[in-house]
Design an enzyme around this catalytic site. Structure first.
Site, PDB file in Angstrom:
ATOM      1  N   SER A 211       1.175  -0.913  -0.260  1.00  0.00           N
ATOM      2  CA  SER A 211      -0.071  -0.138   0.065  1.00  0.00           C
ATOM      3  C   SER A 211       0.632   1.405  -0.063  1.00  0.00           C
ATOM      4  O   SER A 211       1.368   1.525  -0.607  1.00  0.00           O
ATOM      5  CB  SER A 211      -1.061   0.186   1.315  1.00  0.00           C
TER       6      SER A 211
ATOM      7  N   GLU B 259      -8.921  -4.851  -4.097  1.00  0.00           N
ATOM      8  CA  GLU B 259      -8.352  -3.726  -2.999  1.00  0.00           C
ATOM      9  C   GLU B 259      -9.787  -3.204  -2.592  1.00  0.00           C
ATOM     10  O   GLU B 259      -9.332  -2.484  -1.162  1.00  0.00           O
ATOM     11  CB  GLU B 259      -7.772  -3.399  -4.235  1.00  0.00           C
TER      12      GLU B 259
ATOM     13  N   HIS C 243      -8.020  -5.166   0.129  1.00  0.00           N
ATOM     14  CA  HIS C 243      -6.435  -4.775   0.121  1.00  0.00           C
ATOM     15  C   HIS C 243      -5.966  -5.409   1.223  1.00  0.00           C
ATOM     16  O   HIS C 243      -6.717  -5.298   2.884  1.00  0.00           O
ATOM     17  CB  HIS C 243      -6.736  -3.279  -0.157  1.00  0.00           C
TER      18      HIS C 243
END
Length: 528
Positions: A233, A341, A446
Protein backbone atom coordinates in the site's frame (compact mmCIF):
# COMPACT_ATOMS: atom_id res chain seq x y z
CA UNK A 1 26.33 24.39 -5.03
CA UNK A 2 23.33 22.08 -4.87
CA UNK A 3 24.88 19.60 -7.30
CA UNK A 4 28.10 19.62 -5.28
CA UNK A 5 26.13 18.94 -2.09
CA UNK A 6 24.34 15.99 -3.70
CA UNK A 7 27.60 14.61 -5.05
CA UNK A 8 29.13 14.72 -1.59
CA UNK A 9 26.02 13.17 -0.06
CA UNK A 10 25.94 10.35 -2.59
CA UNK A 11 29.63 9.78 -1.96
CA UNK A 12 28.92 9.38 1.73
CA UNK A 13 26.15 6.89 1.00
CA UNK A 14 28.39 4.85 -1.27
CA UNK A 15 31.26 5.01 1.22
CA UNK A 16 28.91 3.64 3.87
CA UNK A 17 28.37 0.55 1.73
CA UNK A 18 32.13 -0.05 1.83
CA UNK A 19 32.55 0.39 5.58
CA UNK A 20 33.79 -2.65 7.52
CA UNK A 21 31.05 -4.71 9.12
CA UNK A 22 30.77 -4.93 12.93
CA UNK A 23 31.96 -8.24 14.37
CA UNK A 24 29.50 -11.02 15.08
CA UNK A 25 28.78 -12.05 18.67
CA UNK A 26 31.39 -14.19 20.37
CA UNK A 27 30.41 -17.63 21.61
CA UNK A 28 30.23 -16.70 25.31
CA UNK A 29 27.82 -13.82 24.63
CA UNK A 30 25.20 -16.10 23.09
CA UNK A 31 23.53 -15.88 19.67
CA UNK A 32 21.14 -13.08 20.69
CA UNK A 33 23.90 -10.51 21.30
CA UNK A 34 25.12 -8.78 18.16
CA UNK A 35 27.51 -5.87 17.66
CA UNK A 36 26.28 -3.09 15.36
CA UNK A 37 27.97 0.08 14.17
CA UNK A 38 26.08 1.92 16.92
CA UNK A 39 26.66 -0.53 19.75
CA UNK A 40 25.76 -4.00 20.97
CA UNK A 41 22.17 -5.22 21.15
CA UNK A 42 20.66 -8.15 23.02
CA UNK A 43 17.65 -9.77 21.42
CA UNK A 44 15.87 -13.01 22.19
CA UNK A 45 16.16 -16.59 20.97
CA UNK A 46 12.56 -17.62 20.34
CA UNK A 47 13.09 -21.17 19.20
CA UNK A 48 13.72 -21.20 15.49
CA UNK A 49 14.09 -17.43 15.27
CA UNK A 50 16.39 -14.80 16.71
CA UNK A 51 14.68 -11.42 17.13
CA UNK A 52 15.87 -7.91 17.97
CA UNK A 53 13.17 -5.29 18.46
CA UNK A 54 13.20 -1.54 18.92
CA UNK A 55 16.74 -0.83 17.68
CA UNK A 56 17.10 2.95 17.19
CA UNK A 57 18.59 3.82 13.82
CA UNK A 58 18.29 7.62 14.07
CA UNK A 59 18.22 10.25 16.77
CA UNK A 60 14.71 11.03 18.09
CA UNK A 61 13.11 13.61 15.74
CA UNK A 62 11.94 15.81 18.62
CA UNK A 63 12.47 19.40 19.70
CA UNK A 64 14.76 21.18 17.23
CA UNK A 65 14.93 17.95 15.20
CA UNK A 66 11.22 18.00 14.39
CA UNK A 67 10.85 18.47 10.61
CA UNK A 68 14.55 17.91 10.04
CA UNK A 69 16.35 15.20 8.08
CA UNK A 70 17.13 12.21 10.30
CA UNK A 71 20.52 12.05 11.98
CA UNK A 72 22.24 8.72 12.53
CA UNK A 73 21.74 7.63 16.14
CA UNK A 74 24.71 8.27 18.42
CA UNK A 75 26.59 5.15 19.56
CA UNK A 76 25.73 3.68 22.94
CA UNK A 77 27.88 1.94 25.54
CA UNK A 78 27.28 -1.50 26.90
CA UNK A 79 24.67 -3.92 25.58
CA UNK A 80 21.32 -2.35 24.70
CA UNK A 81 18.19 -4.38 25.41
CA UNK A 82 16.36 -5.07 22.14
CA UNK A 83 13.55 -7.34 23.25
CA UNK A 84 10.61 -4.91 23.06
CA UNK A 85 9.17 -2.97 20.13
CA UNK A 86 9.69 0.77 19.98
CA UNK A 87 6.74 3.14 19.93
CA UNK A 88 4.88 3.67 16.69
CA UNK A 89 5.32 7.14 15.24
CA UNK A 90 2.79 9.74 16.37
CA UNK A 91 -0.35 9.63 14.22
CA UNK A 92 -4.10 9.96 14.10
CA UNK A 93 -5.65 6.75 15.40
CA UNK A 94 -7.17 4.63 12.62
CA UNK A 95 -7.75 0.92 12.00
CA UNK A 96 -4.07 0.21 11.30
CA UNK A 97 -2.70 2.36 14.15
CA UNK A 98 -1.15 1.20 17.41
CA UNK A 99 -3.24 1.14 20.55
CA UNK A 100 -3.25 4.28 22.74
CA UNK A 101 -1.50 2.23 25.44
CA UNK A 102 1.48 1.30 23.28
CA UNK A 103 2.83 -0.40 20.13
CA UNK A 104 0.57 -3.43 20.16
CA UNK A 105 -2.66 -4.67 18.64
CA UNK A 106 -5.69 -4.83 20.93
CA UNK A 107 -9.33 -3.91 21.37
CA UNK A 108 -8.31 -0.53 22.76
CA UNK A 109 -7.21 0.55 19.27
CA UNK A 110 -10.85 1.56 18.87
CA UNK A 111 -10.46 3.97 21.79
CA UNK A 112 -7.72 5.84 19.91
CA UNK A 113 -9.67 6.37 16.70
CA UNK A 114 -9.37 9.99 15.52
CA UNK A 115 -7.12 10.77 18.51
CA UNK A 116 -3.33 11.17 18.78
CA UNK A 117 -1.54 7.88 19.36
CA UNK A 118 2.12 6.86 19.18
CA UNK A 119 5.16 9.01 19.99
CA UNK A 120 7.57 11.37 18.24
CA UNK A 121 10.54 9.36 19.51
CA UNK A 122 9.89 6.44 17.18
CA UNK A 123 12.69 5.86 14.68
CA UNK A 124 13.41 2.23 15.44
CA UNK A 125 13.58 -0.99 13.48
CA UNK A 126 13.27 -4.70 14.21
CA UNK A 127 15.41 -7.58 12.93
CA UNK A 128 14.41 -11.25 12.63
CA UNK A 129 16.52 -14.13 11.37
CA UNK A 130 16.47 -17.92 11.49
CA UNK A 131 18.26 -19.53 14.41
CA UNK A 132 21.55 -21.10 13.49
CA UNK A 133 24.85 -19.91 12.09
CA UNK A 134 23.89 -19.22 8.47
CA UNK A 135 25.64 -16.21 6.98
CA UNK A 136 25.16 -14.11 3.87
CA UNK A 137 21.40 -14.54 4.05
CA UNK A 138 19.26 -12.36 1.79
CA UNK A 139 17.86 -9.31 3.60
CA UNK A 140 14.21 -8.21 3.29
CA UNK A 141 13.41 -4.70 4.55
CA UNK A 142 9.66 -4.18 4.97
CA UNK A 143 8.06 -0.71 4.88
CA UNK A 144 4.58 -0.75 6.42
CA UNK A 145 1.47 0.68 4.81
CA UNK A 146 -1.23 2.98 6.14
CA UNK A 147 -1.62 5.74 3.51
CA UNK A 148 1.64 7.23 4.86
CA UNK A 149 -0.64 8.55 7.58
CA UNK A 150 -0.69 5.66 10.05
CA UNK A 151 0.92 2.29 10.75
CA UNK A 152 3.65 0.83 12.97
CA UNK A 153 6.24 -1.90 12.63
CA UNK A 154 4.95 -3.76 15.71
CA UNK A 155 1.66 -4.59 13.96
CA UNK A 156 1.37 -8.38 14.43
CA UNK A 157 0.54 -8.73 10.73
CA UNK A 158 4.18 -7.72 10.04
CA UNK A 159 5.78 -10.11 12.53
CA UNK A 160 8.88 -11.18 10.62
CA UNK A 161 9.66 -14.41 12.44
CA UNK A 162 7.87 -16.94 10.22
CA UNK A 163 8.95 -15.19 7.02
CA UNK A 164 12.56 -15.19 8.21
CA UNK A 165 12.45 -18.91 8.95
CA UNK A 166 10.61 -20.03 5.84
CA UNK A 167 12.33 -17.69 3.37
CA UNK A 168 15.73 -18.23 4.97
CA UNK A 169 16.28 -14.49 5.22
CA UNK A 170 17.02 -11.64 7.57
CA UNK A 171 13.77 -9.66 7.83
CA UNK A 172 13.80 -6.01 8.96
CA UNK A 173 10.65 -3.99 9.72
CA UNK A 174 10.88 -0.22 10.04
CA UNK A 175 9.12 2.68 11.75
CA UNK A 176 9.17 6.01 9.91
CA UNK A 177 7.46 9.37 10.42
CA UNK A 178 3.94 9.63 8.98
CA UNK A 179 1.33 12.32 8.33
CA UNK A 180 2.39 15.92 8.96
CA UNK A 181 5.45 14.70 10.85
CA UNK A 182 6.62 12.74 7.83
CA UNK A 183 5.71 15.10 4.99
CA UNK A 184 5.37 18.84 5.46
CA UNK A 185 6.91 21.48 3.20
CA UNK A 186 7.13 24.33 5.66
CA UNK A 187 7.19 27.87 4.23
CA UNK A 188 10.01 30.28 5.01
CA UNK A 189 13.65 30.82 4.12
CA UNK A 190 14.58 27.20 4.83
CA UNK A 191 17.50 25.73 6.70
CA UNK A 192 20.06 25.62 3.90
CA UNK A 193 19.95 21.82 3.98
CA UNK A 194 18.31 20.59 0.73
CA UNK A 195 17.26 17.38 2.46
CA UNK A 196 15.67 19.06 5.46
CA UNK A 197 13.98 21.58 3.18
CA UNK A 198 12.52 18.86 0.94
CA UNK A 199 9.57 18.10 3.23
CA UNK A 200 10.19 14.37 2.64
CA UNK A 201 11.07 13.40 6.19
CA UNK A 202 9.36 10.01 6.07
CA UNK A 203 11.25 9.11 2.90
CA UNK A 204 14.51 10.26 4.47
CA UNK A 205 13.80 8.08 7.51
CA UNK A 206 13.48 5.05 5.24
CA UNK A 207 16.77 5.91 3.55
CA UNK A 208 18.48 6.21 6.93
CA UNK A 209 17.09 2.81 7.94
CA UNK A 210 18.50 1.33 4.73
CA UNK A 211 21.89 2.80 5.58
CA UNK A 212 21.72 1.11 8.98
CA UNK A 213 20.90 -2.17 7.24
CA UNK A 214 23.78 -1.69 4.81
CA UNK A 215 26.25 -1.09 7.63
CA UNK A 216 24.97 -3.85 9.89
CA UNK A 217 23.51 -6.64 7.77
CA UNK A 218 26.54 -8.85 8.41
CA UNK A 219 26.17 -8.46 12.18
CA UNK A 220 22.85 -10.32 11.87
CA UNK A 221 24.06 -12.83 9.29
CA UNK A 222 22.73 -10.94 6.28
CA UNK A 223 24.32 -9.99 2.96
CA UNK A 224 24.48 -6.20 2.49
CA UNK A 225 24.86 -6.84 -1.24
CA UNK A 226 21.46 -8.54 -1.45
CA UNK A 227 18.80 -6.28 0.07
CA UNK A 228 15.19 -6.50 -1.10
CA UNK A 229 12.92 -3.61 -0.11
CA UNK A 230 9.31 -4.72 0.29
CA UNK A 231 6.26 -2.65 1.12
CA UNK A 232 2.48 -2.77 0.83
CA UNK A 233 0.00 0.00 0.00
CA UNK A 234 1.69 3.25 1.08
CA UNK A 235 4.70 1.06 1.81
CA UNK A 236 4.68 0.11 -1.88
CA UNK A 237 4.43 3.78 -2.86
CA UNK A 238 7.53 4.27 -0.69
CA UNK A 239 9.36 1.35 -2.33
CA UNK A 240 8.73 2.88 -5.75
CA UNK A 241 9.90 6.25 -4.41
CA UNK A 242 13.12 4.69 -3.14
CA UNK A 243 13.67 3.13 -6.56
CA UNK A 244 13.77 6.56 -8.21
CA UNK A 245 15.50 8.48 -5.40
CA UNK A 246 19.10 9.43 -6.25
CA UNK A 247 19.93 8.80 -2.58
CA UNK A 248 19.18 5.06 -2.63
CA UNK A 249 22.19 4.13 -4.77
CA UNK A 250 23.88 1.04 -3.35
CA UNK A 251 21.11 0.44 -0.81
CA UNK A 252 18.61 -1.82 -2.61
CA UNK A 253 19.03 -4.76 -4.96
CA UNK A 254 15.45 -5.96 -5.49
CA UNK A 255 11.96 -4.58 -4.89
CA UNK A 256 8.61 -6.09 -3.84
CA UNK A 257 5.97 -3.31 -4.01
CA UNK A 258 2.48 -4.69 -3.26
CA UNK A 259 -0.71 -2.74 -4.00
CA UNK A 260 0.97 0.57 -4.80
CA UNK A 261 2.85 2.50 -7.47
CA UNK A 262 4.59 5.72 -8.35
CA UNK A 263 2.35 8.34 -6.78
CA UNK A 264 3.96 11.62 -5.77
CA UNK A 265 2.51 14.89 -4.50
CA UNK A 266 3.37 18.09 -6.33
CA UNK A 267 5.41 20.75 -4.51
CA UNK A 268 2.55 23.19 -5.10
CA UNK A 269 0.01 20.94 -3.37
CA UNK A 270 2.43 20.30 -0.50
CA UNK A 271 3.10 24.01 -0.01
CA UNK A 272 -0.60 24.93 -0.16
CA UNK A 273 -1.35 22.47 2.62
CA UNK A 274 1.63 23.61 4.69
CA UNK A 275 0.50 27.24 4.39
CA UNK A 276 -2.92 26.25 5.72
CA UNK A 277 -1.31 24.23 8.51
CA UNK A 278 0.86 27.18 9.55
CA UNK A 279 -2.15 29.50 9.46
CA UNK A 280 -3.97 27.08 11.77
CA UNK A 281 -1.11 27.39 14.29
CA UNK A 282 -0.42 31.09 13.82
CA UNK A 283 3.27 30.85 12.83
CA UNK A 284 6.01 28.41 11.89
CA UNK A 285 7.75 29.03 15.21
CA UNK A 286 4.62 28.17 17.14
CA UNK A 287 4.11 25.11 14.99
CA UNK A 288 7.60 23.87 15.89
CA UNK A 289 6.92 24.20 19.62
CA UNK A 290 3.38 22.80 19.74
CA UNK A 291 2.77 19.47 21.52
CA UNK A 292 2.60 16.56 19.11
CA UNK A 293 -0.98 15.80 20.09
CA UNK A 294 -2.10 19.31 19.16
CA UNK A 295 -0.50 18.90 15.74
CA UNK A 296 -2.40 15.67 15.17
CA UNK A 297 -5.65 17.32 16.19
CA UNK A 298 -4.92 20.13 13.71
CA UNK A 299 -4.25 17.52 11.03
CA UNK A 300 -7.60 15.87 11.76
CA UNK A 301 -9.32 19.22 11.31
CA UNK A 302 -7.52 20.08 8.06
CA UNK A 303 -7.44 16.63 6.48
CA UNK A 304 -4.54 14.52 5.25
CA UNK A 305 -1.42 16.32 3.98
CA UNK A 306 0.10 15.53 0.57
CA UNK A 307 2.74 12.83 1.02
CA UNK A 308 5.87 11.76 -0.90
CA UNK A 309 6.73 15.07 -2.52
CA UNK A 310 8.38 15.39 -5.93
CA UNK A 311 10.80 17.96 -4.50
CA UNK A 312 13.64 17.52 -7.02
CA UNK A 313 16.26 16.56 -4.41
CA UNK A 314 15.15 13.52 -2.42
CA UNK A 315 12.78 12.53 -5.20
CA UNK A 316 12.84 13.55 -8.88
CA UNK A 317 10.56 16.32 -10.03
CA UNK A 318 9.51 14.07 -12.94
CA UNK A 319 9.76 10.37 -12.16
CA UNK A 320 8.83 9.35 -15.71
CA UNK A 321 11.76 11.34 -17.08
CA UNK A 322 14.08 9.92 -14.44
CA UNK A 323 13.16 6.35 -15.35
CA UNK A 324 13.33 6.99 -19.10
CA UNK A 325 16.85 8.38 -18.73
CA UNK A 326 18.02 5.48 -16.54
CA UNK A 327 18.18 7.51 -13.31
CA UNK A 328 16.56 4.87 -11.11
CA UNK A 329 17.42 1.59 -9.44
CA UNK A 330 17.23 -0.90 -12.32
CA UNK A 331 16.51 -3.95 -10.16
CA UNK A 332 14.20 -6.99 -10.35
CA UNK A 333 10.65 -6.14 -9.29
CA UNK A 334 7.91 -8.41 -7.93
CA UNK A 335 4.66 -6.42 -7.72
CA UNK A 336 1.17 -7.57 -6.77
CA UNK A 337 -2.47 -6.68 -6.21
CA UNK A 338 -5.48 -8.27 -4.59
CA UNK A 339 -8.57 -8.71 -6.74
CA UNK A 340 -10.86 -6.70 -4.44
CA UNK A 341 -8.57 -3.96 -3.10
CA UNK A 342 -11.40 -1.43 -2.87
CA UNK A 343 -13.42 -3.39 -0.33
CA UNK A 344 -11.25 -2.01 2.48
CA UNK A 345 -12.37 1.54 1.72
CA UNK A 346 -16.12 1.40 2.08
CA UNK A 347 -16.03 4.20 4.65
CA UNK A 348 -14.87 6.58 1.90
CA UNK A 349 -18.17 6.15 0.03
CA UNK A 350 -20.44 5.49 3.02
CA UNK A 351 -20.83 1.80 2.21
CA UNK A 352 -20.22 0.42 5.72
CA UNK A 353 -23.24 0.43 7.99
CA UNK A 354 -21.41 0.49 11.37
CA UNK A 355 -19.13 3.37 12.31
CA UNK A 356 -15.42 2.59 12.66
CA UNK A 357 -15.62 2.07 16.42
CA UNK A 358 -18.42 -0.49 16.14
CA UNK A 359 -16.96 -2.18 13.06
CA UNK A 360 -13.57 -2.61 14.76
CA UNK A 361 -15.28 -4.04 17.85
CA UNK A 362 -17.40 -6.42 15.82
CA UNK A 363 -14.44 -7.73 13.85
CA UNK A 364 -12.16 -7.98 16.87
CA UNK A 365 -14.69 -10.03 18.82
CA UNK A 366 -15.79 -12.22 15.89
CA UNK A 367 -15.05 -15.93 16.35
CA UNK A 368 -14.27 -17.42 12.94
CA UNK A 369 -15.06 -20.93 14.21
CA UNK A 370 -18.56 -20.28 15.56
CA UNK A 371 -21.77 -19.40 13.67
CA UNK A 372 -22.40 -15.72 14.23
CA UNK A 373 -25.78 -14.87 12.73
CA UNK A 374 -24.19 -11.84 11.07
CA UNK A 375 -25.44 -10.94 7.60
CA UNK A 376 -24.15 -8.73 4.84
CA UNK A 377 -26.90 -6.25 5.72
CA UNK A 378 -25.39 -5.85 9.19
CA UNK A 379 -22.22 -4.46 7.60
CA UNK A 380 -23.17 -2.92 4.25
CA UNK A 381 -25.53 0.05 3.91
CA UNK A 382 -28.85 -0.32 2.07
CA UNK A 383 -27.67 1.87 -0.81
CA UNK A 384 -25.13 -0.79 -1.79
CA UNK A 385 -27.53 -3.75 -1.61
CA UNK A 386 -28.00 -6.16 -3.18
CA UNK A 387 -24.24 -6.53 -3.46
CA UNK A 388 -24.46 -7.99 -6.98
CA UNK A 389 -26.97 -5.46 -8.29
CA UNK A 390 -26.28 -2.34 -10.38
CA UNK A 391 -24.43 0.13 -8.17
CA UNK A 392 -24.16 -2.54 -5.47
CA UNK A 393 -21.21 -3.15 -3.18
CA UNK A 394 -19.30 -5.36 -5.63
CA UNK A 395 -19.56 -2.82 -8.43
CA UNK A 396 -18.76 0.17 -6.21
CA UNK A 397 -15.77 -1.57 -4.64
CA UNK A 398 -14.58 -2.59 -8.10
CA UNK A 399 -14.59 1.05 -9.15
CA UNK A 400 -12.49 1.92 -6.11
CA UNK A 401 -10.07 -0.87 -6.98
CA UNK A 402 -9.66 0.38 -10.54
CA UNK A 403 -9.46 4.08 -9.78
CA UNK A 404 -7.15 3.95 -6.76
CA UNK A 405 -4.85 0.99 -7.40
CA UNK A 406 -4.71 -0.40 -10.89
CA UNK A 407 -3.73 2.68 -12.86
CA UNK A 408 -0.63 3.47 -10.82
CA UNK A 409 0.60 -0.14 -10.95
CA UNK A 410 0.14 -0.28 -14.72
CA UNK A 411 1.89 3.07 -15.21
CA UNK A 412 4.77 2.15 -12.91
CA UNK A 413 5.45 -1.29 -14.38
CA UNK A 414 5.06 -0.07 -17.96
CA UNK A 415 7.51 2.77 -17.28
CA UNK A 416 10.15 0.27 -16.14
CA UNK A 417 9.48 -2.02 -19.10
CA UNK A 418 9.82 0.88 -21.54
CA UNK A 419 13.16 1.74 -19.89
CA UNK A 420 14.43 -1.77 -20.64
CA UNK A 421 13.86 -3.58 -17.34
CA UNK A 422 13.20 -7.22 -18.27
CA UNK A 423 12.92 -8.59 -14.72
CA UNK A 424 9.35 -7.54 -13.94
CA UNK A 425 7.01 -10.01 -12.24
CA UNK A 426 3.44 -9.56 -11.04
CA UNK A 427 0.92 -11.52 -9.00
CA UNK A 428 -2.80 -11.27 -8.37
CA UNK A 429 -4.37 -12.54 -5.16
CA UNK A 430 -7.85 -14.03 -5.13
CA UNK A 431 -8.34 -15.74 -1.75
CA UNK A 432 -11.84 -15.02 -0.39
CA UNK A 433 -12.61 -17.95 1.90
CA UNK A 434 -13.54 -15.92 5.00
CA UNK A 435 -16.54 -17.07 7.07
CA UNK A 436 -19.79 -15.43 5.98
CA UNK A 437 -20.56 -12.57 5.70
CA UNK A 438 -16.94 -11.41 5.45
CA UNK A 439 -16.36 -13.40 2.26
CA UNK A 440 -18.75 -10.95 0.59
CA UNK A 441 -18.07 -7.82 2.59
CA UNK A 442 -14.27 -8.09 2.15
CA UNK A 443 -13.20 -11.12 0.11
CA UNK A 444 -9.83 -10.60 -1.61
CA UNK A 445 -9.57 -7.19 0.04
CA UNK A 446 -6.65 -4.75 0.17
CA UNK A 447 -3.83 -6.05 2.43
CA UNK A 448 -5.37 -9.51 2.95
CA UNK A 449 -2.33 -10.99 1.15
CA UNK A 450 0.01 -9.82 3.93
CA UNK A 451 -0.93 -12.50 6.48
CA UNK A 452 -0.08 -15.02 3.75
CA UNK A 453 3.26 -13.34 2.97
CA UNK A 454 4.22 -13.17 6.66
CA UNK A 455 2.25 -16.28 7.75
CA UNK A 456 0.65 -14.23 10.52
CA UNK A 457 -2.87 -15.58 10.84
CA UNK A 458 -3.32 -15.69 14.61
CA UNK A 459 -3.52 -12.01 15.52
CA UNK A 460 -4.20 -8.72 13.80
CA UNK A 461 -6.75 -6.76 11.84
CA UNK A 462 -7.79 -9.73 9.65
CA UNK A 463 -7.85 -12.44 12.33
CA UNK A 464 -11.64 -12.73 11.90
CA UNK A 465 -10.97 -14.19 8.44
CA UNK A 466 -9.06 -17.26 9.46
CA UNK A 467 -10.92 -20.36 10.65
CA UNK A 468 -10.03 -23.97 11.26
CA UNK A 469 -12.09 -24.79 8.16
CA UNK A 470 -10.02 -22.64 5.78
CA UNK A 471 -6.69 -23.41 7.48
CA UNK A 472 -5.42 -26.22 5.21
CA UNK A 473 -5.85 -24.22 2.01
CA UNK A 474 -4.52 -20.94 3.36
CA UNK A 475 -1.43 -22.55 4.88
CA UNK A 476 -0.65 -24.18 1.53
CA UNK A 477 -1.20 -20.86 -0.24
CA UNK A 478 1.07 -19.08 2.24
CA UNK A 479 3.72 -21.69 1.51
CA UNK A 480 3.51 -21.09 -2.24
CA UNK A 481 3.82 -17.32 -1.76
CA UNK A 482 6.70 -17.45 0.70
CA UNK A 483 8.54 -19.91 -1.55
CA UNK A 484 8.12 -17.39 -4.38
CA UNK A 485 9.64 -14.68 -2.20
CA UNK A 486 12.41 -17.04 -1.13
CA UNK A 487 13.28 -17.66 -4.79
CA UNK A 488 12.97 -14.00 -5.77
CA UNK A 489 15.28 -12.60 -3.10
CA UNK A 490 17.94 -15.11 -4.11
CA UNK A 491 17.67 -15.17 -7.90
CA UNK A 492 15.65 -12.14 -8.99
CA UNK A 493 12.86 -14.46 -10.21
CA UNK A 494 9.92 -15.83 -8.15
CA UNK A 495 9.81 -19.03 -10.21
CA UNK A 496 10.01 -22.28 -8.25
CA UNK A 497 9.01 -25.87 -8.90
CA UNK A 498 6.05 -26.03 -6.51
CA UNK A 499 4.17 -23.34 -8.47
CA UNK A 500 3.38 -25.85 -11.20
CA UNK A 501 3.20 -23.07 -13.77
CA UNK A 502 5.54 -20.73 -15.59
CA UNK A 503 5.71 -17.20 -14.18
CA UNK A 504 5.86 -14.94 -17.23
CA UNK A 505 7.12 -11.38 -17.41
CA UNK A 506 4.81 -8.40 -16.87
CA UNK A 507 2.03 -7.94 -17.94
CA UNK A 508 1.66 -11.69 -17.46
CA UNK A 509 1.01 -12.75 -13.88
CA UNK A 510 0.51 -15.64 -11.52
CA UNK A 511 -2.86 -15.76 -9.76
CA UNK A 512 -2.65 -17.05 -6.17
CA UNK A 513 -5.83 -18.56 -4.76
CA UNK A 514 -7.06 -21.37 -2.51
CA UNK A 515 -10.13 -23.31 -1.52
CA UNK A 516 -10.56 -24.41 2.08
CA UNK A 517 -8.29 -27.37 1.40
CA UNK A 518 -6.04 -26.70 -1.59
CA UNK A 519 -3.92 -23.86 -2.99
CA UNK A 520 -3.46 -22.96 -6.64
CA UNK A 521 -1.10 -20.82 -8.71
CA UNK A 522 -2.33 -20.34 -12.26
CA UNK A 523 -1.26 -18.15 -15.19
CA UNK A 524 -2.98 -14.80 -15.51
CA UNK A 525 -2.54 -11.32 -16.92
CA UNK A 526 -2.92 -7.77 -15.68
CA UNK A 527 -6.38 -6.39 -16.44
CA UNK A 528 -6.54 -2.78 -15.31
Amino acid sequence: MRKRFLAVLLGVAVAATMAPSPPAASAHEGPAVRHTSLGSVRGVDEGGTLSWRGIPYAEPPVGESRWRAPVTHRPWHGVRDAREFGDGCVQEGRFFSPAPSGPHYGLDIRDGLKKPVGAEDCLTLNVFRPSGRQRNLPVIVFVHGGSNMVGYSADPMYDGRALARKAGAVVVTVNYRVGVFGWLDLPGPGTGDPLGDSGNFGTLDQLEALRFVNRNARAFGGDPGNVTVMGESAGAVNVWALMVSPLSKGLMDKAIPLSGGLQFATPAAARTYADRFVAEAGSVDRLRSMPAGDLIRAQVRLGDPPRVIADGTVLPADHHAAIASGRYRDVPVLAGNTFEEGKLFGAVIGAYRPNDYDRFTLQYEFDADRPSGLTVRDLIADGYLPVDGPGGWNEAAGQLTDSVFMGIVEDSMNSLRAAGNDRLFYYQFGWNQQPAPFDTVYGAVHAIDLPFVFRTFDEGIFAFSFSRRNEPGRLRLSGLMIDSIRAFVRTGSPQHAALGTRWGQWPRSVVFDATDTAATARPGAFAG
